[in-house]
Design a protein around this motif. Structure first.
Motif, PDB file in Angstrom:
ATOM      1  N   PRO A   1      61.238  16.038-120.326  1.00  0.00           N
ATOM      2  CA  PRO A   1      62.501  16.519-119.739  1.00  0.00           C
ATOM      3  C   PRO A   1      62.962  15.703-118.539  1.00  0.00           C
ATOM      4  CG  PRO A   1      60.695  17.967-119.128  1.00  0.00           C
ATOM      5  CD  PRO A   1      60.147  17.010-120.159  1.00  0.00           C
ATOM      6  N   ALA A   2      62.022  15.044-117.854  1.00  0.00           N
ATOM      7  CA  ALA A   2      62.397  14.247-116.693  1.00  0.00           C
ATOM      8  C   ALA A   2      63.142  12.976-117.085  1.00  0.00           C
ATOM      9  CB  ALA A   2      61.160  13.897-115.869  1.00  0.00           C
ATOM     10  N   ARG A   3      63.125  12.630-118.377  1.00  0.00           N
ATOM     11  CA  ARG A   3      63.811  11.415-118.835  1.00  0.00           C
ATOM     12  C   ARG A   3      65.185  11.724-119.425  1.00  0.00           C
ATOM     13  NH1 ARG A   3      59.232   7.638-121.662  1.00  0.00           N
ATOM     14  NH2 ARG A   3      60.845   6.068-121.365  1.00  0.00           N
ATOM     15  N   LEU A   4      65.590  12.974-119.363  1.00  0.00           N
ATOM     16  CA  LEU A   4      66.951  13.315-119.776  1.00  0.00           C
ATOM     17  C   LEU A   4      67.944  12.817-118.732  1.00  0.00           C
ATOM     18  CD1 LEU A   4      66.377  16.984-121.043  1.00  0.00           C
ATOM     19  CD2 LEU A   4      66.714  14.944-122.442  1.00  0.00           C
TER      20      LEU A   4
ATOM     21  N   ARG B   1      60.926  20.251-108.260  1.00  0.00           N
ATOM     22  CA  ARG B   1      59.470  20.260-108.377  1.00  0.00           C
ATOM     23  C   ARG B   1      59.042  20.903-109.700  1.00  0.00           C
ATOM     24  NH1 ARG B   1      59.992  21.080-102.787  1.00  0.00           N
ATOM     25  NH2 ARG B   1      59.929  23.349-102.974  1.00  0.00           N
ATOM     26  N   ASP B   2      59.750  21.949-110.109  1.00  0.00           N
ATOM     27  CA  ASP B   2      59.461  22.570-111.408  1.00  0.00           C
ATOM     28  C   ASP B   2      59.591  21.547-112.531  1.00  0.00           C
ATOM     29  OD1 ASP B   2      59.105  25.006-110.161  1.00  0.00           O
ATOM     30  OD2 ASP B   2      61.087  25.787-110.689  1.00  0.00           O
ATOM     31  N   LEU B   3      60.657  20.738-112.456  1.00  0.00           N
ATOM     32  CA  LEU B   3      60.887  19.733-113.496  1.00  0.00           C
ATOM     33  C   LEU B   3      59.768  18.692-113.502  1.00  0.00           C
ATOM     34  CD1 LEU B   3      62.670  18.522-115.702  1.00  0.00           C
ATOM     35  CD2 LEU B   3      63.962  17.330-113.911  1.00  0.00           C
ATOM     36  N   LYS B   4      59.354  18.258-112.324  1.00  0.00           N
ATOM     37  CA  LYS B   4      58.275  17.273-112.242  1.00  0.00           C
ATOM     38  C   LYS B   4      56.982  17.837-112.819  1.00  0.00           C
ATOM     39  CE  LYS B   4      60.100  14.721-108.257  1.00  0.00           C
ATOM     40  NZ  LYS B   4      59.878  14.367-106.827  1.00  0.00           N
ATOM     41  N   GLU B   5      56.693  19.105-112.525  1.00  0.00           N
ATOM     42  CA  GLU B   5      55.480  19.728-113.063  1.00  0.00           C
ATOM     43  C   GLU B   5      55.550  19.853-114.578  1.00  0.00           C
ATOM     44  OE1 GLU B   5      54.738  23.423-111.172  1.00  0.00           O
ATOM     45  OE2 GLU B   5      54.274  22.548-109.217  1.00  0.00           O
ATOM     46  N   LEU B   6      56.720  20.236-115.083  1.00  0.00           N
ATOM     47  CA  LEU B   6      56.886  20.363-116.527  1.00  0.00           C
ATOM     48  C   LEU B   6      56.730  19.000-117.199  1.00  0.00           C
ATOM     49  CD1 LEU B   6      57.611  22.341-118.834  1.00  0.00           C
ATOM     50  CD2 LEU B   6      60.021  21.746-118.438  1.00  0.00           C
ATOM     51  N   SER B   7      57.303  17.964-116.590  1.00  0.00           N
ATOM     52  CA  SER B   7      57.186  16.614-117.134  1.00  0.00           C
ATOM     53  C   SER B   7      55.728  16.167-117.148  1.00  0.00           C
ATOM     54  CB  SER B   7      58.029  15.646-116.305  1.00  0.00           C
ATOM     55  OG  SER B   7      57.818  14.309-116.694  1.00  0.00           O
ATOM     56  N   ALA B   8      55.004  16.434-116.052  1.00  0.00           N
ATOM     57  CA  ALA B   8      53.601  16.034-115.978  1.00  0.00           C
ATOM     58  C   ALA B   8      52.769  16.752-117.036  1.00  0.00           C
ATOM     59  CB  ALA B   8      53.050  16.318-114.580  1.00  0.00           C
TER      60      ALA B   8
ATOM     61  N   PRO C   1      43.936  16.656-119.893  1.00  0.00           N
ATOM     62  CA  PRO C   1      44.056  18.026-119.385  1.00  0.00           C
ATOM     63  C   PRO C   1      45.342  18.180-118.575  1.00  0.00           C
ATOM     64  CG  PRO C   1      41.876  17.128-118.935  1.00  0.00           C
ATOM     65  CD  PRO C   1      42.713  15.984-119.399  1.00  0.00           C
ATOM     66  N   ALA C   2      45.939  19.337-118.626  1.00  0.00           N
ATOM     67  CA  ALA C   2      47.158  19.579-117.863  1.00  0.00           C
ATOM     68  C   ALA C   2      46.865  19.500-116.373  1.00  0.00           C
ATOM     69  CB  ALA C   2      47.735  20.944-118.204  1.00  0.00           C
ATOM     70  N   PRO C   3      47.717  18.850-115.584  1.00  0.00           N
ATOM     71  CA  PRO C   3      47.478  18.750-114.142  1.00  0.00           C
ATOM     72  C   PRO C   3      47.650  20.110-113.488  1.00  0.00           C
ATOM     73  CG  PRO C   3      49.643  17.896-114.690  1.00  0.00           C
ATOM     74  CD  PRO C   3      48.953  18.185-115.988  1.00  0.00           C
ATOM     75  N   PRO C   4      46.997  20.349-112.352  1.00  0.00           N
ATOM     76  CA  PRO C   4      47.162  21.632-111.654  1.00  0.00           C
ATOM     77  C   PRO C   4      48.575  21.757-111.103  1.00  0.00           C
ATOM     78  CG  PRO C   4      45.929  20.073-110.305  1.00  0.00           C
ATOM     79  CD  PRO C   4      46.083  19.439-111.641  1.00  0.00           C
ATOM     80  N   ARG C   5      49.063  22.998-111.050  1.00  0.00           N
ATOM     81  CA  ARG C   5      50.396  23.231-110.498  1.00  0.00           C
ATOM     82  C   ARG C   5      50.363  22.976-109.002  1.00  0.00           C
ATOM     83  NH1 ARG C   5      54.099  25.798-113.506  1.00  0.00           N
ATOM     84  NH2 ARG C   5      55.135  26.579-111.638  1.00  0.00           N
ATOM     85  N   LEU C   6      51.459  22.436-108.491  1.00  0.00           N
ATOM     86  CA  LEU C   6      51.545  22.106-107.064  1.00  0.00           C
ATOM     87  C   LEU C   6      51.704  23.370-106.235  1.00  0.00           C
ATOM     88  CD1 LEU C   6      53.949  19.038-107.281  1.00  0.00           C
ATOM     89  CD2 LEU C   6      51.457  19.032-107.155  1.00  0.00           C
TER      90      LEU C   6
END
Length: 245
Positions: A12-15, A223-230, A240-245
């Motif tokens: 989603p971060a590349r939209l 920040r939500d978008l960055k977390e979703l992208s990660a 593994p999914a990265p921890p939420r900030l």
């Protein structure tokens, strides 16, 4: 409940958000008073991205133009044009007239509006519609893109107005009961509250552009978008999914 990042059709971060407003060199009739903005949400094929099985000519088109996966529609109702803004809004649509009549008292902003907005001088931006295709729904992206559009289009506006409503009807229209409508409106109102809107009157929500809260919430949605992208990238790469900030 939000869908997992593994369900996303892409990062989603590349939209990209592509803004369009068109008018003749010499505006006529109501075009000085009411502007329509279309914000296309587009997925592009990156030039260095290689498709499984090889790229095709269709990929070349997506590199240049992308593919629309959603859009936003906003209106700017300009002040100081000499036109009756309420009549202009009414001539365009009943929904716009409903919003304009809630904030205007004749040619001026209403007393209730002036009490709700810290600096009630300037234009009014209306967030009319936010639409995402089904594969992109359920990830909390609507408020993210709405906040981005508001940030870029609200300069000179004292407030942004939105009237929560059903953006799309279910296939079975019989499901649309009064309770169904109320639930849908409540959910959408909560989404807009997450970027700084507050209940006003007659079902309308207002965002005050002169206060700090929308800026802070915009940062949170980024920040939500960055977390979703990660999380999407981790799933794509088998990590593994990265921890939420």
């Amino acid at each position: 409940m939000s869908r997992p990042a593994s369900d996303l059709p892409g990062d989603p971060a590349r939209l990209h958000l592509v803004y369009t407003h068109e008018h003749p060199a010499v505006p006529y009739e109501d075009e000085d008073t009411l502007e329509q903005w279309h914000v296309s949400i587009r997925a592009f094929h990156e030039e260095d991205e290689e498709c499984e099985g090889g790229c095709t000519k269709a990929c070349d088109i997506l590199v240049e133009d992308g593919s629309e996966v959603g859009y936003l529609r906003l209106w700017r109702l300009r002040d100081y044009t000499g036109a009756d803004r309420l009549l202009v809004a009414d001539a365009m649509s009943g929904d716009l007239e409903s919003i304009a009549s809630a904030v205007l008292d004749g040619a001026e902003y209403s007393d209730a509006f002036e009490e709700a907005i810290e600096r009630p001088v300037g234009d009014l931006l209306v967030l009319d519609r936010v639409f995402l295709s089904r594969p992109w729904r359920g990830f909390g992206l609507g408020p993210v893109f709405a906040a981005e559009a508001v940030r870029r289009l609200s300069g000179g506006c004292c407030a942004v107005a939105a009237e929560p409503g059903m953006a799309e009807w279910p296939e079975n229209k019989d499901e649309v009961t009064d309770a169904y409508r109320a639930t849908a409106k409540t959910k959408i109102a909560a989404l807009w509250e997450s970027i700084g809107f507050h209940a006003f009157q007659n079902g309308l929500q207002l965002l005050d552009t002169s206060v700090q809260e929308p800026l802070d919430l915009h940062g949170e949605r980024r920040r939500d978008l960055k977390e979703l992208s990660a999380a999407f990238q981790a799933h794509r790469d088998g990590r593994p999914a990265p921890p939420r900030l």
